[in-house]
Motif scaffolding. Structure first.
Motif, PDB file in Angstrom:
ATOM      1  N   MET A 249      49.654  11.543  64.342  1.00 52.09           N
ATOM      2  CA  MET A 249      48.886  10.309  63.640  1.00 52.09           C
ATOM      3  C   MET A 249      49.520   9.132  64.073  1.00 52.09           C
ATOM      4  O   MET A 249      49.021   8.050  64.155  1.00 52.09           O
ATOM      5  CB  MET A 249      48.563  10.592  62.258  1.00 52.09           C
ATOM      6  CG  MET A 249      47.696  11.908  62.005  1.00 52.09           C
ATOM      7  SD  MET A 249      47.887  12.372  60.326  1.00 52.09           S
ATOM      8  CE  MET A 249      47.431  10.986  58.994  1.00 52.09           C
ATOM      9  N   MET A 250      50.642   8.978  63.672  1.00 50.65           N
ATOM     10  CA  MET A 250      51.555   7.704  64.160  1.00 50.65           C
ATOM     11  C   MET A 250      51.418   7.116  65.548  1.00 50.65           C
ATOM     12  O   MET A 250      51.379   6.170  66.061  1.00 50.65           O
ATOM     13  CB  MET A 250      52.877   7.739  63.617  1.00 50.65           C
ATOM     14  CG  MET A 250      53.556   6.444  63.869  1.00 50.65           C
ATOM     15  SD  MET A 250      55.326   6.415  62.999  1.00 50.65           S
ATOM     16  CE  MET A 250      54.729   5.843  61.278  1.00 50.65           C
ATOM     17  N   LEU A 251      51.477   8.278  66.455  1.00 49.62           N
ATOM     18  CA  LEU A 251      51.566   8.024  67.893  1.00 49.62           C
ATOM     19  C   LEU A 251      50.099   7.557  68.212  1.00 49.62           C
ATOM     20  O   LEU A 251      49.732   6.711  69.145  1.00 49.62           O
ATOM     21  CB  LEU A 251      51.585   9.449  68.725  1.00 49.62           C
ATOM     22  CG  LEU A 251      53.051   9.749  69.063  1.00 49.62           C
ATOM     23  CD1 LEU A 251      53.340  10.923  69.526  1.00 49.62           C
ATOM     24  CD2 LEU A 251      53.839   8.542  69.851  1.00 49.62           C
ATOM     25  N   GLY A 252      49.082   8.124  67.661  1.00 44.15           N
ATOM     26  CA  GLY A 252      47.816   7.578  67.816  1.00 44.15           C
ATOM     27  C   GLY A 252      47.467   6.184  67.126  1.00 44.15           C
ATOM     28  O   GLY A 252      46.865   5.479  68.026  1.00 44.15           O
ATOM     29  N   THR A 258      44.131   3.998  66.475  1.00 43.92           N
ATOM     30  CA  THR A 258      43.646   4.627  65.372  1.00 43.92           C
ATOM     31  C   THR A 258      44.272   3.865  64.297  1.00 43.92           C
ATOM     32  O   THR A 258      45.349   3.226  64.442  1.00 43.92           O
ATOM     33  CB  THR A 258      44.048   6.242  65.358  1.00 43.92           C
ATOM     34  OG1 THR A 258      45.504   6.315  65.452  1.00 43.92           O
ATOM     35  CG2 THR A 258      43.349   6.981  66.323  1.00 43.92           C
ATOM     36  N   CYS A 259      43.920   4.017  63.153  1.00 44.60           N
ATOM     37  CA  CYS A 259      44.354   3.467  61.882  1.00 44.60           C
ATOM     38  C   CYS A 259      44.673   4.143  60.618  1.00 44.60           C
ATOM     39  O   CYS A 259      44.154   4.108  59.684  1.00 44.60           O
ATOM     40  CB  CYS A 259      43.210   2.260  61.520  1.00 44.60           C
ATOM     41  SG  CYS A 259      42.846   1.101  62.735  1.00 44.60           S
ATOM     42  N   PHE A 260      45.239   5.355  60.953  1.00 48.91           N
ATOM     43  CA  PHE A 260      45.741   6.375  59.900  1.00 48.91           C
ATOM     44  C   PHE A 260      46.689   5.491  58.704  1.00 48.91           C
ATOM     45  O   PHE A 260      46.581   5.686  57.934  1.00 48.91           O
ATOM     46  CB  PHE A 260      46.666   7.288  60.465  1.00 48.91           C
ATOM     47  CG  PHE A 260      45.597   8.278  61.106  1.00 48.91           C
ATOM     48  CD1 PHE A 260      44.575   9.211  60.419  1.00 48.91           C
ATOM     49  CD2 PHE A 260      45.858   8.605  62.571  1.00 48.91           C
ATOM     50  CE1 PHE A 260      43.899   9.874  61.323  1.00 48.91           C
ATOM     51  CE2 PHE A 260      44.883   9.303  63.380  1.00 48.91           C
ATOM     52  CZ  PHE A 260      43.836  10.095  62.601  1.00 48.91           C
ATOM     53  N   PHE A 261      47.809   4.702  59.218  1.00 42.73           N
ATOM     54  CA  PHE A 261      48.638   4.057  58.512  1.00 42.73           C
ATOM     55  C   PHE A 261      48.557   2.762  58.417  1.00 42.73           C
ATOM     56  O   PHE A 261      49.343   1.962  57.913  1.00 42.73           O
ATOM     57  CB  PHE A 261      49.962   4.448  58.858  1.00 42.73           C
ATOM     58  CG  PHE A 261      50.271   5.943  58.933  1.00 42.73           C
ATOM     59  CD1 PHE A 261      49.919   6.737  58.014  1.00 42.73           C
ATOM     60  CD2 PHE A 261      50.699   6.455  60.362  1.00 42.73           C
ATOM     61  CE1 PHE A 261      50.201   8.277  58.118  1.00 42.73           C
ATOM     62  CE2 PHE A 261      50.755   7.965  60.238  1.00 42.73           C
ATOM     63  CZ  PHE A 261      50.627   8.796  59.387  1.00 42.73           C
ATOM     64  N   VAL A 262      47.573   1.946  59.203  1.00 40.41           N
ATOM     65  CA  VAL A 262      47.531   0.674  59.475  1.00 40.41           C
ATOM     66  C   VAL A 262      46.512   0.131  58.509  1.00 40.41           C
ATOM     67  O   VAL A 262      45.208   0.276  58.653  1.00 40.41           O
ATOM     68  CB  VAL A 262      47.185   0.078  60.917  1.00 40.41           C
ATOM     69  CG1 VAL A 262      47.245  -1.536  61.057  1.00 40.41           C
ATOM     70  CG2 VAL A 262      48.357   0.638  61.909  1.00 40.41           C
TER      71      VAL A 262
END
Length: 602
Positions: A249-252, A258-262
């Motif tokens: 997810m972080m690599l994405g 992608t915006c899993f953690f942003v």
């Protein structure tokens, strides 16, 4: 040779499973599928990585003792552009990679990889692992991780600099830290390969222990080393997929938008506001859901190995064998429900914080069972004062100190004050370095004769122990006082704040002790590699121990055993009334029924 029941005909031989054919140098020593060679490969690799991680730690200590001064010798080579001094950006890279190397390339692989591979088949009476090729791949998947971590040092902008926890947004946005560019991406890829390597080992260990035990080797006749490896493998199987998913997810987020953690609308270093709708705390939950069980992945195997060594060196059965097994399982189970204590200052709901606090404190109960059982094993024993026993006693002592300091951090009000101070660093190192690595040092000495058929020099081992023990305590015990005084971790120059200026002399003392401890490890390396070729030769059982591995030749050949062992007893029959003139009873020694009744009555 195993001593078998004469009434039973056992004809299993060593060269089964396709191990008897002639092997080339490459297939025997490089791409080996023999669990013993793979264990040795893991051991030597992790010992060398330990020196790399230790060098990074000494650089961190230099900066804290001599901030902005030119580093002797290596300063001009590594930091010539900065006049030989460590820059603030380089400092964040140093502590990030120190923790990364020591956790992912040293402690986890040396325990589960090296000793798990070498000991599991030998201690359960199997000829090899269930999946030999997968076992080989579990070692070689470490090398891409080493390559990615190593290459990250040389990326433009510096190495990874987001800490070993890699918290967003520091690890996601290129504007947040110099190391958050390509170096951080390489770090994530290295982490993924480490995880795949561990998962391969986990599947192999569980399958081997469940399906390949020798006749008579019931679950409650297994040594505690095997129990600890089995429970560790279960931890890895359940926890690693979560971290692997989080890494993808972080690599994405970093590579594909992608915006899993942003989250949206964050401005960093005057850059344009971020576009997204992710949650930074999601990474912390996923990371710590793996990484708190990972603490026990790094600790439980050492607990099992120390239990075996303490019983042997005290010449007594382990005190409370079944409670030791149940406490291992309880520690592992509770380890899955306490990850939130790393996040007490994240704005957590107080009711949830109370739940994590109580469950964390509860881990003290099975830990106390283990501690009292180790002390009970030593109590009244005929203690053999050698390097093995000294390291095992140090393991128990450091585990007690680390465990007691952990109770402070389990309490939410106390943790709010000491979170991200050097109190945390001191606690962590007492548990992960003080406990685990002292157990590893003892295990290297104890099982070295089985690996190479020679003994290590005990005098050198004891000198190494004394220097390491003194250096360790003088380095890490004062960190608790630094933390109580409010010194934050991860600051290149904490003395910029006037209230911390008076702590400089203590940091200088700690740094001197760290250098003593670091250079003492050359004694271990020298003793290890010298003894490999020139140490005194030994027989099958130089320690007069009970386990199955001591019935095999030293070193064991392909297939491990001369004949298939049959197990009649538990692994800790020291001082048995039916052992005759010996004070130990091998697991493979047949005892007639009348004598067995007397043994059980005893």
């Amino acid at each position: 040779m195993s001593t078998l029941n004469p009434a039973i005909d056992h004809t299993g031989h060593a060269d089964h499973g396709g191990h008897g054919h002639e092997q080339s140098f490459i297939s025997k020593y490089v791409f080996s599928t023999d669990h013993k060679m793979i264990g040795k490969q893991f051991l030597i690799t992790t010992m060398l990585m330990m020196m790399v991680g230790g060098a990074l730690a000494l650089a961190v200590r230099w900066q804290l003792a001599r901030p902005w001064e030119r580093m002797p010798i290596f300063g001009d080579i590594v930091y010539g552009a900065e006049g030989g001094q460590i820059s603030p950006d380089a400092y964040t890279m140093l502590f990030t990679m120190h923790a990364t190397v020591m956790i992912f390339l040293v402690i986890i692989p040396v325990l589960a990889g090296a000793f798990g591979n070498f000991l599991i088949p030998l201690q359960i009476g199997a000829d090899d692992m269930a999946f030999p090729t997968l076992n080989m791949l579990s070692y070689w998947f470490m090398w891409p991780a080493i390559a990615f971590f190593g290459a990250s040092f040389f990326m433009n902008g510096g190495g990874p600099a987001a800490g070993w926890t890699s918290y967003p947004l520091l690890s996601l946005l290129s504007e947040a830290a110099p190391g958050s560019r390509n170096a951080q991406t390489l770090w994530l890829m290295g982490l993924t390969f480490v995880g795949v390597s561990s998962m391969m080992g986990s599947v192999n260990y569980m399958t081997t222990i469940i399906n390949m035990r020798a006749p008579g080797m019931t679950l409650f006749r297994m040594p505690l080393t095997i129990w600890s490896m089995f429970i560790t493998a279960i931890l890895q199987a359940f926890a690693l997929p979560v971290l692997t998913a989080a890494g993808f997810m972080m690599l994405g987020d970093r590579m594909f938008g992608t915006c899993f953690f942003v989250p949206a609308g964050i401005v960093v270093n005057n850059a344009a506001p971020t576009i997204g709708g992710g949650q930074t705390l999601l990474w912390q939950h996923l990371f710590w859901f793996y990484s708190h069980p990972a603490v026990y992945i790094m600790l439980l195997p050492a607990m099992g190995m120390v239990s075996d060594m303490l019983a042997c060196m005290s010449r007594k059965p382990i005190f409370g064998y079944k409670p030791m097994v149940y406490s291992l399982a309880a520690i592992a189970g509770l380890g899955f429900i306490v990850w939130g204590h790393h996040m007490f200052i994240s704005g957590m709901n107080p009711a949830l914080g109370m739940t994590f606090m109580v469950s964390t404190i509860m881990i003290a109960l099975p830990s106390a069972v283990k501690t009292f059982n180790w002390i009970g094993t030593i109590w009244g024993g005929r203690i053999q004062y050698n390097a093995v026993m000294l390291n095992c006693i140090a393991f128990v002592s450091m585990f007690i100190i680390g465990g007691l300091s952990g109770i402070f951090m389990a309490a939410v009000p106390v943790d709010i004050y000491i979170h991200d101070t050097y109190f945390i660093v001191g606690h962590f190192h007492y548990v992960i370095f003080g406990a685990t690595l002292f157990g590893v040092f003892g295990a290297i000495t104890f099982w070295f004769p089985k690996m190479y058929g020679r003994m290590m020099n005990d005098t050198v081992g004891q000198i190494h122990f004394v220097l390491t023990f003194i250096g360790f305590n003088c380095t890490f015990y004062p960190m608790h006082m630094l933390g109580i005084a409010g010194m934050p971790r991860r600051y290149a120059d904490p003395y910029h704040f006037p209230y911390l200026e008076h702590l400089l002399p203590m940091n200088q003392f700690m740094t001197a002790a760290a250098f003593v401890m670091g250079f003492a490890q050359f004694l271990l390396l020298g003793n290890f590699f010298y003894s490999m070729y020139f140490g005194p030769r030994c027989g099958r059982n130089p320690w007069n121990a009970n386990g199955l591995e001591w019935t095999a030749p030293s070193p064991p050949g392909h297939g491990n055993f001369d004949i298939l062992p049959v197990v009649y007893h538990g692994p800790y029959e020291y001082g048995s009334p039916v052992s005759g003139e010996k004070d130990f009873l091998m697991q493979t020694e047949y005892v007639p029924l009348a004598q067995r009744v007397a043994l059980e009555d005893h």
